[in-house]
Design an enzyme around this catalytic site. Structure first.
Site, PDB file in Angstrom:
ATOM      1  N   CYS A 289      -9.901   7.607  -7.449  1.00  0.00           N
ATOM      2  CA  CYS A 289      -9.109   7.623  -8.685  1.00  0.00           C
ATOM      3  C   CYS A 289      -9.796   8.493  -9.742  1.00  0.00           C
ATOM      4  O   CYS A 289      -9.845   9.705  -9.598  1.00  0.00           O
ATOM      5  CB  CYS A 289      -8.869   6.185  -9.159  1.00  0.00           C
ATOM      6  SG  CYS A 289      -7.557   6.044 -10.380  1.00  0.00           S
TER       7      CYS A 289
ATOM      8  N   HIS B  52      -6.715   3.230  -4.252  1.00  0.00           N
ATOM      9  CA  HIS B  52      -7.952   2.431  -4.335  1.00  0.00           C
ATOM     10  C   HIS B  52      -8.210   1.665  -3.037  1.00  0.00           C
ATOM     11  O   HIS B  52      -7.811   0.499  -2.924  1.00  0.00           O
ATOM     12  CB  HIS B  52      -7.832   1.426  -5.486  1.00  0.00           C
ATOM     13  CG  HIS B  52      -7.964   2.028  -6.841  1.00  0.00           C
ATOM     14  ND1 HIS B  52      -9.169   2.154  -7.493  1.00  0.00           N
ATOM     15  CD2 HIS B  52      -7.038   2.564  -7.667  1.00  0.00           C
ATOM     16  CE1 HIS B  52      -8.987   2.727  -8.668  1.00  0.00           C
ATOM     17  NE2 HIS B  52      -7.692   2.990  -8.806  1.00  0.00           N
TER      18      HIS B  52
ATOM     19  N   GLU C  47     -10.887   0.319  -2.123  1.00  0.00           N
ATOM     20  CA  GLU C  47     -11.768  -0.829  -2.393  1.00  0.00           C
ATOM     21  C   GLU C  47     -10.979  -2.044  -2.888  1.00  0.00           C
ATOM     22  O   GLU C  47     -11.511  -3.138  -2.974  1.00  0.00           O
ATOM     23  CB  GLU C  47     -12.867  -0.421  -3.393  1.00  0.00           C
ATOM     24  CG  GLU C  47     -12.496  -0.451  -4.859  1.00  0.00           C
ATOM     25  CD  GLU C  47     -11.646   0.722  -5.329  1.00  0.00           C
ATOM     26  OE1 GLU C  47     -11.062   1.433  -4.480  1.00  0.00           O
ATOM     27  OE2 GLU C  47     -11.537   0.910  -6.555  1.00  0.00           O
TER      28      GLU C  47
END
Lengths: 86, 222
Positions: B86, B194, B196
């Site tokens: 990002c 994302h 994660e």
């Protein structure tokens, strides 16, 4: 000498400008008709110490290309302002 | 990969998620303040999401000049695995470690939603363990995620397999539906989604695992 310099940063030709497009679409709702090709950009103002106008503009162009704009999507143009900022 | 450095700029806000994801995969992760200049103790570097330096000027424009970025560039040059998520992707483009730029989303919408990604190349540290055409559900959360580049650059990254992830349905106006991009060697990767935040089915999706497991394996297919 101190020179008052303005740097205009605008999106390069062909790069989508969603900000300008959104502003343009909002204008008719406020009663402004006949406004086209609205482009959003940024303007930076600064005082630059230099020996000449040319040197001041050169310095402004250099810092504009290095930091104020991203050359992949933006053009930067430095010009002398009409008044000295306080 | 044993030890990952997660760079923290003033305004980063996904560093703990990134560290947690690494630890979930059994890798030690350490937060690295942006003034640090020695990254020699790490096997991989993550530039996390957030708003580095407040996103003033442009996302990534000021982060590029943080002292740590010189070390990140050297780390990448030596073949180290670097992942920008990002805001980290935006920083990597501003720093010139990846080509192109990220511009405001079409429609000026801040997008916070799940997206379906398609793995379009596995020639990168992020996608080496994924199958071509594999679909992954991973959330996005950004305002400036529309990838932009000139025709020549697009042809080059397209032909050389540097476009590693594309959106199935383009949410932001990104050129060529690009969601994730690698450098020529495949050791530096940036993506707007994302991974994660997609580590557990309990929290919506575990599809980020295959990407981060690849990163941890730090292997680039020839």
């Amino acid at each position: 000498m101190n020179y008052f310099v303005i740097v205009d940063v605008t999106l390069r030709e062909g790069i989508a400008d969603p900000e300008g497009a959104t502003i343009e679409r909002a204008l008719p709702a406020l009663g402004f008709s006949g406004v086209h090709d609205v482009k959003a950009g940024k303007s930076f103002r600064m005082n630059i110490e230099a020996d000449s106008q040319g040197a001041a503009l050169e310095k402004a162009t250099s810092l504009a290309e290095r930091l104020l704009s991203n050359p992949v999507i933006e053009d930067a143009r430095a010009r002398l302002g009409e008044v000295h900022a306080q | 990969m044993k030890r990952v450095g997660v760079v923290v700029f003033p305004g980063s806000n996904c560093e703990y998620d990134a560290r947690f994801a690494m630890e979930t995969l059994g890798v030690a992760a350490e937060l690295v303040w942006h003034t640090r200049t020695d990254l020699s103790s790490f096997d991989g570097i993550i530039l996390p999401g957030g708003f580095a330096h407040g996103d003033y000027l442009r996302p990534g424009a000021l982060a590029r000049f943080s002292p740590v970025m010189k070390a990140v560039a050297e780390f990448a040059r030596d073949g180290g695995a670097v992942l920008g998520i990002c805001n980290g992707f935006q920083v990597l483009t501003e720093a010139g470690l990846l080509p192109g730029a990220l511009q405001k989303n079409v429609g000026l919408k801040f997008l916070c939603q799940e997206t379906t990604l398609i793995v379009t190349s596995n020639a990168s540290v992020l996608t080496s363990g994924a199958a071509l055409d594999q679909e992954l559900i991973i959330p996005i959360n950004h305002f400036s995620g529309a990838y932009v580049c000139d025709d020549e650059t697009y042809a080059r990254v397209n032909d050389s397999g540097q476009i590693v992830l594309r959106y199935r349905e383009n949410p932001n106006g990104s050129r060529g539906d690009i969601a994730g991009l690698a450098n020529e060697r495949g050791n530096v990767v940036g993506l707007m989604p994302h991974p994660e935040r997609a580590m557990s089915t309990l929290l919506g999706s575990a599809d980020g695992r295959v990407l981060l497991e690849s990163f941890v394996a730090s292997y680039v297919a020839a």
